[in-house]
Design a protein around this motif. Structure first.
Motif, PDB file in Angstrom:
ATOM      1  N   GLN A  35       0.834  -1.209   0.000  1.00 42.50           N
ATOM      2  CA  GLN A  35       0.000   0.000   0.000  1.00 42.50           C
ATOM      3  C   GLN A  35       0.866   1.256   0.000  1.00 42.50           C
ATOM      4  OE1 GLN A  35      -2.281  -1.257   3.463  1.00 42.50           O
ATOM      5  NE2 GLN A  35      -4.139  -1.326   2.216  1.00 42.50           N
TER       6      GLN A  35
ATOM      7  N   TYR B   2      -0.994   0.324  -3.608  1.00 45.90           N
ATOM      8  CA  TYR B   2      -1.950  -0.785  -3.728  1.00 45.90           C
ATOM      9  C   TYR B   2      -3.177  -0.510  -2.881  1.00 45.90           C
ATOM     10  CZ  TYR B   2      -3.914  -5.474  -3.273  1.00 45.90           C
ATOM     11  OH  TYR B   2      -4.747  -6.547  -3.269  1.00 45.90           O
ATOM     12  N   SER B   3      -4.341  -0.703  -3.477  1.00 47.43           N
ATOM     13  CA  SER B   3      -5.604  -0.517  -2.779  1.00 47.43           C
ATOM     14  C   SER B   3      -6.554  -1.640  -3.194  1.00 47.43           C
ATOM     15  CB  SER B   3      -6.208   0.849  -3.131  1.00 47.43           C
ATOM     16  OG  SER B   3      -7.443   1.021  -2.484  1.00 47.43           O
ATOM     17  N   PRO B   4      -6.662  -2.693  -2.380  1.00 43.46           N
ATOM     18  CA  PRO B   4      -7.483  -3.838  -2.774  1.00 43.46           C
ATOM     19  C   PRO B   4      -8.957  -3.446  -2.932  1.00 43.46           C
ATOM     20  CG  PRO B   4      -6.793  -4.041  -0.488  1.00 43.46           C
ATOM     21  CD  PRO B   4      -6.085  -2.853  -1.056  1.00 43.46           C
ATOM     22  N   LYS B   5      -9.594  -4.050  -3.914  1.00 44.94           N
ATOM     23  CA  LYS B   5     -11.014  -3.788  -4.179  1.00 44.94           C
ATOM     24  C   LYS B   5     -11.924  -4.797  -3.479  1.00 44.94           C
ATOM     25  CE  LYS B   5      -9.906  -0.517  -7.060  1.00 44.94           C
ATOM     26  NZ  LYS B   5      -9.083   0.419  -6.359  1.00 44.94           N
ATOM     27  N   VAL B   6     -11.382  -5.944  -3.123  1.00 47.13           N
ATOM     28  CA  VAL B   6     -12.134  -6.972  -2.404  1.00 47.13           C
ATOM     29  C   VAL B   6     -11.285  -7.432  -1.219  1.00 47.13           C
ATOM     30  CG1 VAL B   6     -13.390  -7.774  -4.450  1.00 47.13           C
ATOM     31  CG2 VAL B   6     -11.254  -8.878  -3.828  1.00 47.13           C
ATOM     32  N   ASN B   7     -11.936  -8.004  -0.208  1.00 43.35           N
ATOM     33  CA  ASN B   7     -11.169  -8.517   0.925  1.00 43.35           C
ATOM     34  C   ASN B   7     -10.605  -9.896   0.582  1.00 43.35           C
ATOM     35  OD1 ASN B   7     -13.094 -10.569   1.541  1.00 43.35           O
ATOM     36  ND2 ASN B   7     -14.237  -9.191   2.861  1.00 43.35           N
TER      37      ASN B   7
ATOM     38  N   GLN C 132     -13.186 -12.704  -0.203  1.00 39.46           N
ATOM     39  CA  GLN C 132     -13.815 -12.542  -1.523  1.00 39.46           C
ATOM     40  C   GLN C 132     -12.821 -12.901  -2.631  1.00 39.46           C
ATOM     41  OE1 GLN C 132     -14.756  -8.422  -0.895  1.00 39.46           O
ATOM     42  NE2 GLN C 132     -16.952  -8.837  -0.707  1.00 39.46           N
TER      43      GLN C 132
END
Length: 77
Positions: free
Chosen positions: A45, A50-55, A58
């Protein structure tokens, strides 16, 4: 998944939960293998934005579905 996953053992348990079966066998650590800390995305991050869209749960569910539907892997199993 509401709790923080901290180890490969946590991830393995989550995969078994998603798949619905499996077994985890933990062996003694190989002294020649480097030890690792907890799983953490903070460096990705901070360094890469980096910024995840799902956990993680998921993401694993999506990956397992992809794997099950992949003709490449289905032919090898």
């Amino acid at each position: 998944c509401d709790r923080e996953l901290r180890s490969l053992l946590d991830i393995a348990g989550l995969i078994i939960k998603i798949v619905g079966s499996g077994e985890i066998t933990v062996a003694d650590r190989d002294e020649n293998f480097p030890s690792r800390g907890r799983l953490w995305i903070g460096a990705a991050q901070a360094d890469l934005g980096y910024s995840p869209k799902v956990n993680i749960e998921q993401g694993l569910e999506q990956y397992i579905q992809w794997f099950k539907n992949s003709t490449h892997w289905r032919d090898k199993l």
